[in-house]
Write an enzyme that holds these catalytic residues in place. Structure first.
Site, PDB file in Angstrom:
ATOM      1  N   GLU A  11       0.847  -1.190   0.000  1.00 53.55           N
ATOM      2  CA  GLU A  11       0.000   0.000   0.000  1.00 53.55           C
ATOM      3  C   GLU A  11       0.889   1.250   0.000  1.00 53.55           C
ATOM      4  O   GLU A  11       1.868   1.300   0.754  1.00 53.55           O
ATOM      5  CB  GLU A  11      -0.893   0.008   1.242  1.00 53.55           C
ATOM      6  CG  GLU A  11      -1.945   1.096   1.189  1.00 53.55           C
ATOM      7  CD  GLU A  11      -2.820   1.113   2.452  1.00 53.55           C
ATOM      8  OE1 GLU A  11      -4.009   1.413   2.333  1.00 53.55           O
ATOM      9  OE2 GLU A  11      -2.302   0.839   3.548  1.00 53.55           O
TER      10      GLU A  11
ATOM     11  N   GLY B 178       2.249   1.510  11.395  1.00 56.60           N
ATOM     12  CA  GLY B 178       1.959   0.769  12.615  1.00 56.60           C
ATOM     13  C   GLY B 178       1.604  -0.665  12.300  1.00 56.60           C
ATOM     14  O   GLY B 178       2.049  -1.603  12.961  1.00 56.60           O
TER      15      GLY B 178
ATOM     16  N   MET C 154      -0.413  -3.147   8.717  1.00 56.44           N
ATOM     17  CA  MET C 154      -0.977  -3.133   7.366  1.00 56.44           C
ATOM     18  C   MET C 154      -1.947  -4.292   7.201  1.00 56.44           C
ATOM     19  O   MET C 154      -1.624  -5.434   7.515  1.00 56.44           O
ATOM     20  CB  MET C 154       0.149  -3.229   6.331  1.00 56.44           C
ATOM     21  CG  MET C 154      -0.348  -3.384   4.904  1.00 56.44           C
ATOM     22  SD  MET C 154      -1.391  -1.989   4.403  1.00 56.44           S
ATOM     23  CE  MET C 154      -2.298  -2.719   3.036  1.00 56.44           C
TER      24      MET C 154
ATOM     25  N   ASN D  74      -3.093  -6.350   5.037  1.00 56.75           N
ATOM     26  CA  ASN D  74      -3.068  -7.331   3.954  1.00 56.75           C
ATOM     27  C   ASN D  74      -4.076  -8.442   4.254  1.00 56.75           C
ATOM     28  O   ASN D  74      -4.115  -8.978   5.360  1.00 56.75           O
ATOM     29  CB  ASN D  74      -1.674  -7.955   3.829  1.00 56.75           C
ATOM     30  CG  ASN D  74      -0.576  -6.921   3.812  1.00 56.75           C
ATOM     31  OD1 ASN D  74      -0.518  -6.063   2.947  1.00 56.75           O
ATOM     32  ND2 ASN D  74       0.307  -7.000   4.799  1.00 56.75           N
TER      33      ASN D  74
ATOM     34  N   GLU E 137      -7.005  -3.380  12.417  1.00 56.72           N
ATOM     35  CA  GLU E 137      -6.583  -4.076  11.191  1.00 56.72           C
ATOM     36  C   GLU E 137      -7.567  -5.162  10.803  1.00 56.72           C
ATOM     37  O   GLU E 137      -7.833  -5.364   9.612  1.00 56.72           O
ATOM     38  CB  GLU E 137      -5.185  -4.669  11.388  1.00 56.72           C
ATOM     39  CG  GLU E 137      -4.092  -3.649  11.673  1.00 56.72           C
ATOM     40  CD  GLU E 137      -4.057  -2.527  10.657  1.00 56.72           C
ATOM     41  OE1 GLU E 137      -4.264  -2.773   9.458  1.00 56.72           O
ATOM     42  OE2 GLU E 137      -3.813  -1.365  11.064  1.00 56.72           O
TER      43      GLU E 137
END
Length: 313
Positions: free
Chosen positions: A136, A272, A274, A276, A309
């Site tokens: 990203e 911090g 991600m 995915n 997340e």
């Protein structure tokens, strides 16, 4: 390219439907090589294909339509646009499907984006490296040539060839793992096909890890991957993750769509965390919890980041 306000979009005469991606990172030389077969639909007749490609070097390009495979006559790079244009050896007709096969090489960079290397120290005090990703917002193109725009979604088959002693993770569960049998000491790890998704959510991690495992109430397998010898510090994040997946499954009346959820501690990580899909990566301090030394405010922060997340999933 299609010029829009403050951004350039790829031409729309072809669109991707599926990627079959194979990668082999070299953690000693900090390089990688790979190949990708991109299944395309041609919407308008064309004699060239433009896709994103940044710092990756194309070695060979072939377009296959039906039973006929024709090598590209050449390719050029547009550095400012982070693209490559493949000159086709034969026109690509509208309304037909084809497979663009690209062989390429690249660098495991130290910039904390794309396909990059991250340094860590073993329990014995030796410095080593792992290979990780951060795509990203527009860095998948630094790992493999692709149509690196969120709208251009596709499915992905991913295979990683890595040293036998290392852990290799991707978005989906492992479906096959074979010794290459060529004396290289490598294994080929193949993952299940992903749902339709954007390139920026593709991820893979290769390194030395320990893990703690659990599952949500709905049966989704959850693992937290920690540096070797620190698996007990992943237990808090694991407990939070299992409860969070169940909460969202109940709230939306929709079970988490993937068969597993992996969460990984990364030593060198710019963000911090991600989100995915199926393989969430975290800055180490935001996933590891030591009951004796971690302050309460950081424990709360770990819980918040894990929930945040998984809400993206």
């Amino acid at each position: 390219l299609v010029k829009c306000v403050n951004r350039n979009l790829l031409p729309t005469y072809v669109t991707p439907m599926h990627y079959d991606l194979s990668l082999e990172p070299d953690l000693a030389a900090f390089t990688f090589k790979g190949s990708v077969e991109i299944q395309l639909m041609c919407k308008f007749p064309c004699t060239q294909i433009t896709l994103h490609c940044n710092t990756v070097v194309v070695q060979k390009a072939t377009l296959t339509v039906g039973e006929e495979s024709v090598e590209a006559t050449g390719w050029t790079y547009q550095a400012e646009d982070e693209t490559a244009t493949i000159a086709l050896g034969k026109p690509f007709s509208a309304g037909t499907e084809g497979v663009l096969t690209l062989e390429f090489t690249g660098e495991l960079n130290d910039k904390m984006h794309g396909f990059y290397r991250s340094a860590y120290t073993t329990p014995g005090g030796e410095q080593r490296h792992m290979a990780v990703t951060q795509f990203e917002s527009t860095h998948a193109r630094e790992a493999f040539p692709c149509f690196d725009e969120p709208l251009l979604k596709a499915t992905f088959d991913i295979t990683l060839s890595v040293p036998k002693a290392l852990v290799a993770l991707s978005n989906m569960n492992i479906v096959k793992e074979d010794d290459l049998g060529d004396g290289s000491g490598l294994k080929a790890v193949k993952y299940a096909r992903t749902p339709v998704m954007s390139t920026y959510l593709v991820a893979f991690v290769v390194g030395e890890y320990d893990a703690v495992e659990g599952s949500s109430a709905e049966g989704t397998a959850v693992r937290v991957w920690t540096p070797e010898g620190l698996s007990e510090q992943g237990q808090f994040a694991l407990d939070v993750a299992c409860k969070t997946l169940s909460f969202f499954s109940n709230y939306f009346d929709n079970k988490f769509p993937l068969p597993k959820m992996d969460m990984v501690a990364i030593p060198d990580f710019a963000a911090g965390a991600m989100e995915n899909w199926g393989l969430v990566t975290y800055r180490t301090v935001l996933i590891l919890y030591n009951e004796k030394t971690t302050p309460a405010v950081l424990k709360q922060r770990i819980a918040y980041v894990v929930c945040h997340e998984l809400a993206h999933q």
